[in-house]
Motif scaffolding. Sequence first.
Motif, PDB file in Angstrom:
ATOM      1  N   GLN A   7     -14.704 -43.134  21.509  1.00 29.87           N
ATOM      2  CA  GLN A   7     -13.256 -43.363  21.651  1.00 29.87           C
ATOM      3  C   GLN A   7     -12.467 -42.395  20.773  1.00 29.87           C
ATOM      4  OE1 GLN A   7     -12.872 -47.532  20.700  1.00 29.87           O
ATOM      5  NE2 GLN A   7     -13.340 -48.182  22.791  1.00 29.87           N
ATOM      6  N   ASN A   8     -12.944 -42.179  19.562  1.00 32.40           N
ATOM      7  CA  ASN A   8     -12.276 -41.257  18.651  1.00 32.40           C
ATOM      8  C   ASN A   8     -12.330 -39.826  19.195  1.00 32.40           C
ATOM      9  OD1 ASN A   8     -10.846 -40.715  16.237  1.00 32.40           O
ATOM     10  ND2 ASN A   8     -12.715 -39.887  15.331  1.00 32.40           N
ATOM     11  N   LEU A   9     -13.485 -39.429  19.725  1.00 30.76           N
ATOM     12  CA  LEU A   9     -13.625 -38.085  20.304  1.00 30.76           C
ATOM     13  C   LEU A   9     -12.673 -37.895  21.480  1.00 30.76           C
ATOM     14  CD1 LEU A   9     -17.523 -37.784  20.199  1.00 30.76           C
ATOM     15  CD2 LEU A   9     -15.901 -36.336  18.938  1.00 30.76           C
ATOM     16  N   ARG A  10     -12.548 -38.918  22.293  1.00 30.91           N
ATOM     17  CA  ARG A  10     -11.634 -38.828  23.450  1.00 30.91           C
ATOM     18  C   ARG A  10     -10.183 -38.732  23.002  1.00 30.91           C
ATOM     19  NH1 ARG A  10     -14.860 -43.240  27.115  1.00 30.91           N
ATOM     20  NH2 ARG A  10     -16.464 -41.789  27.838  1.00 30.91           N
ATOM     21  N   ARG A  11      -9.822 -39.512  22.011  1.00 22.89           N
ATOM     22  CA  ARG A  11      -8.437 -39.456  21.489  1.00 22.89           C
ATOM     23  C   ARG A  11      -8.176 -38.088  20.855  1.00 22.89           C
ATOM     24  NH1 ARG A  11      -3.462 -39.721  21.870  1.00 22.89           N
ATOM     25  NH2 ARG A  11      -2.282 -40.350  20.058  1.00 22.89           N
ATOM     26  N   GLU A  12      -9.135 -37.582  20.113  1.00 23.27           N
ATOM     27  CA  GLU A  12      -8.984 -36.263  19.496  1.00 23.27           C
ATOM     28  C   GLU A  12      -8.856 -35.186  20.576  1.00 23.27           C
ATOM     29  OE1 GLU A  12     -11.103 -33.789  15.842  1.00 23.27           O
ATOM     30  OE2 GLU A  12     -12.027 -35.630  16.550  1.00 23.27           O
ATOM     31  N   LEU A  52      -4.144 -35.091  14.406  1.00 23.27           N
ATOM     32  CA  LEU A  52      -5.452 -34.465  14.592  1.00 23.27           C
ATOM     33  C   LEU A  52      -6.254 -34.458  13.292  1.00 23.27           C
ATOM     34  CD1 LEU A  52      -4.692 -31.478  16.983  1.00 23.27           C
ATOM     35  CD2 LEU A  52      -6.468 -33.202  17.306  1.00 23.27           C
ATOM     36  N   GLY A  53      -5.586 -34.169  12.198  1.00 16.33           N
ATOM     37  CA  GLY A  53      -6.259 -34.159  10.902  1.00 16.33           C
ATOM     38  C   GLY A  53      -6.833 -35.524  10.552  1.00 16.33           C
ATOM     39  N   ALA A  54      -6.058 -36.569  10.797  1.00 16.07           N
ATOM     40  CA  ALA A  54      -6.523 -37.932  10.502  1.00 16.07           C
ATOM     41  C   ALA A  54      -7.712 -38.308  11.385  1.00 16.07           C
ATOM     42  CB  ALA A  54      -5.383 -38.927  10.691  1.00 16.07           C
ATOM     43  N   LEU A  55      -7.624 -37.972  12.679  1.00 19.20           N
ATOM     44  CA  LEU A  55      -8.733 -38.286  13.578  1.00 19.20           C
ATOM     45  C   LEU A  55      -9.980 -37.469  13.238  1.00 19.20           C
ATOM     46  CD1 LEU A  55      -7.076 -38.675  17.100  1.00 19.20           C
ATOM     47  CD2 LEU A  55      -8.240 -40.414  15.746  1.00 19.20           C
ATOM     48  N   THR A  56      -9.780 -36.237  12.814  1.00 24.61           N
ATOM     49  CA  THR A  56     -10.917 -35.397  12.433  1.00 24.61           C
ATOM     50  C   THR A  56     -11.660 -36.006  11.249  1.00 24.61           C
ATOM     51  OG1 THR A  56      -9.865 -33.391  13.274  1.00 24.61           O
ATOM     52  CG2 THR A  56     -11.590 -33.093  11.625  1.00 24.61           C
ATOM     53  N   ARG A  57     -10.905 -36.440  10.260  1.00 23.25           N
ATOM     54  CA  ARG A  57     -11.544 -37.072   9.090  1.00 23.25           C
ATOM     55  C   ARG A  57     -12.295 -38.338   9.490  1.00 23.25           C
ATOM     56  NH1 ARG A  57      -6.776 -35.061   7.151  1.00 23.25           N
ATOM     57  NH2 ARG A  57      -5.653 -37.032   7.368  1.00 23.25           N
ATOM     58  N   ALA A  58     -11.698 -39.136  10.357  1.00 25.02           N
ATOM     59  CA  ALA A  58     -12.358 -40.366  10.812  1.00 25.02           C
ATOM     60  C   ALA A  58     -13.618 -40.032  11.606  1.00 25.02           C
ATOM     61  CB  ALA A  58     -11.393 -41.195  11.656  1.00 25.02           C
ATOM     62  N   ARG A  59     -13.526 -39.043  12.484  1.00 19.25           N
ATOM     63  CA  ARG A  59     -14.688 -38.642  13.280  1.00 19.25           C
ATOM     64  C   ARG A  59     -15.810 -38.131  12.392  1.00 19.25           C
ATOM     65  NH1 ARG A  59     -15.729 -33.599  14.071  1.00 19.25           N
ATOM     66  NH2 ARG A  59     -13.575 -32.968  14.410  1.00 19.25           N
ATOM     67  N   GLU A  60     -15.464 -37.294  11.424  1.00 19.55           N
ATOM     68  CA  GLU A  60     -16.495 -36.761  10.526  1.00 19.55           C
ATOM     69  C   GLU A  60     -17.193 -37.878   9.762  1.00 19.55           C
ATOM     70  OE1 GLU A  60     -14.215 -33.906   8.299  1.00 19.55           O
ATOM     71  OE2 GLU A  60     -14.581 -32.318   9.780  1.00 19.55           O
ATOM     72  N   ALA A  61     -16.450 -38.895   9.346  1.00 22.73           N
ATOM     73  CA  ALA A  61     -17.050 -40.032   8.649  1.00 22.73           C
ATOM     74  C   ALA A  61     -17.963 -40.816   9.596  1.00 22.73           C
ATOM     75  CB  ALA A  61     -15.965 -40.944   8.080  1.00 22.73           C
ATOM     76  N   GLN A  62     -17.508 -41.019  10.825  1.00 20.44           N
ATOM     77  CA  GLN A  62     -18.326 -41.737  11.803  1.00 20.44           C
ATOM     78  C   GLN A  62     -19.609 -40.966  12.111  1.00 20.44           C
ATOM     79  OE1 GLN A  62     -15.286 -41.991  14.845  1.00 20.44           O
ATOM     80  NE2 GLN A  62     -15.210 -44.235  14.633  1.00 20.44           N
ATOM     81  N   MET A  63     -19.477 -39.661  12.300  1.00 22.02           N
ATOM     82  CA  MET A  63     -20.648 -38.849  12.608  1.00 22.02           C
ATOM     83  C   MET A  63     -21.633 -38.864  11.437  1.00 22.02           C
ATOM     84  SD  MET A  63     -18.842 -35.704  14.697  1.00 22.02           S
ATOM     85  CE  MET A  63     -20.328 -34.755  14.978  1.00 22.02           C
ATOM     86  N   GLY A  64     -21.097 -38.779  10.228  1.00 23.92           N
ATOM     87  CA  GLY A  64     -21.956 -38.834   9.041  1.00 23.92           C
ATOM     88  C   GLY A  64     -22.710 -40.149   8.954  1.00 23.92           C
ATOM     89  N   ALA A  65     -22.030 -41.245   9.264  1.00 26.40           N
ATOM     90  CA  ALA A  65     -22.672 -42.555   9.211  1.00 26.40           C
ATOM     91  C   ALA A  65     -23.783 -42.687  10.256  1.00 26.40           C
ATOM     92  CB  ALA A  65     -21.627 -43.655   9.417  1.00 26.40           C
ATOM     93  N   LEU A  66     -23.628 -41.963  11.367  1.00 22.14           N
ATOM     94  CA  LEU A  66     -24.638 -41.994  12.428  1.00 22.14           C
ATOM     95  C   LEU A  66     -25.717 -40.926  12.228  1.00 22.14           C
ATOM     96  CD1 LEU A  66     -22.344 -42.535  15.548  1.00 22.14           C
ATOM     97  CD2 LEU A  66     -23.952 -44.183  14.559  1.00 22.14           C
ATOM     98  N   GLY A  67     -25.581 -40.132  11.182  1.00 25.63           N
ATOM     99  CA  GLY A  67     -26.556 -39.071  10.930  1.00 25.63           C
ATOM    100  C   GLY A  67     -26.399 -37.882  11.846  1.00 25.63           C
ATOM    101  N   ILE A  68     -25.183 -37.684  12.362  1.00 27.93           N
ATOM    102  CA  ILE A  68     -24.904 -36.564  13.263  1.00 27.93           C
ATOM    103  C   ILE A  68     -24.141 -35.500  12.479  1.00 27.93           C
ATOM    104  CG2 ILE A  68     -23.739 -35.837  15.378  1.00 27.93           C
ATOM    105  CD1 ILE A  68     -23.955 -38.763  16.346  1.00 27.93           C
ATOM    106  N   ARG A  69     -24.569 -34.264  12.641  1.00 31.69           N
ATOM    107  CA  ARG A  69     -23.856 -33.158  12.007  1.00 31.69           C
ATOM    108  C   ARG A  69     -23.671 -32.053  13.033  1.00 31.69           C
ATOM    109  NH1 ARG A  69     -29.076 -32.634  10.921  1.00 31.69           N
ATOM    110  NH2 ARG A  69     -29.986 -30.583  10.657  1.00 31.69           N
ATOM    111  N   THR A  70     -22.765 -31.149  12.744  1.00 34.68           N
ATOM    112  CA  THR A  70     -22.504 -30.038  13.662  1.00 34.68           C
ATOM    113  C   THR A  70     -23.050 -28.747  13.076  1.00 34.68           C
ATOM    114  OG1 THR A  70     -20.329 -29.629  12.706  1.00 34.68           O
ATOM    115  CG2 THR A  70     -20.428 -31.102  14.594  1.00 34.68           C
TER     116      THR A  70
END
Length: 152
Positions: A7-12, A52-70
């Motif tokens: 959902q966050n990725l879609r909003r971003e 966008l900045g706020a969503l990016t920070r939230a997405r990065e935290a979510q990805m980190g919690a899931l063990g996903i990195r870019t």
Amino acid sequence: MSQSLIQNLRRETELAQAFATVLGEERSLIKAGDYQALAGLLERKVELAGLLGALTRAREAQMGALGIRTGAGGQLFGRQIDPSVEAAWRTLVFAARTASDANALNAAVVDAHLEFTEEAILALRQRGDNTTLYGRDGRAQTGPQGVSLATG
């Protein structure tokens, strides 16, 4: 948690697409010389950039919690990446690149206008007379004054 990330990725993605649209409007206004209307677009760009900045920070935290990195080129790395997350990520990367390309094109348009203006001012100054030009403060100035934008 991955549904929340999707959902966050879609909003971003939606915001990146909106930002690209605003950049297209900005380019049209610059080409038309409608600098008054640019002020309203600036407010929209600042608002979108903040969101966008706020969503990016939230997405990065979510990805980190899931063990996903870019990685380089926007590739996702991690154990067991949900295919829906990967699809939403690819869509976001495409939207971000589209906005980046629009921004680069706007910069080229602004640079072209600046170069033309600098050349026009230089031509006026090289006429040999004391042609009156207007300074940054809007007051008349005679002869070459100020700092050339072209020299950096």
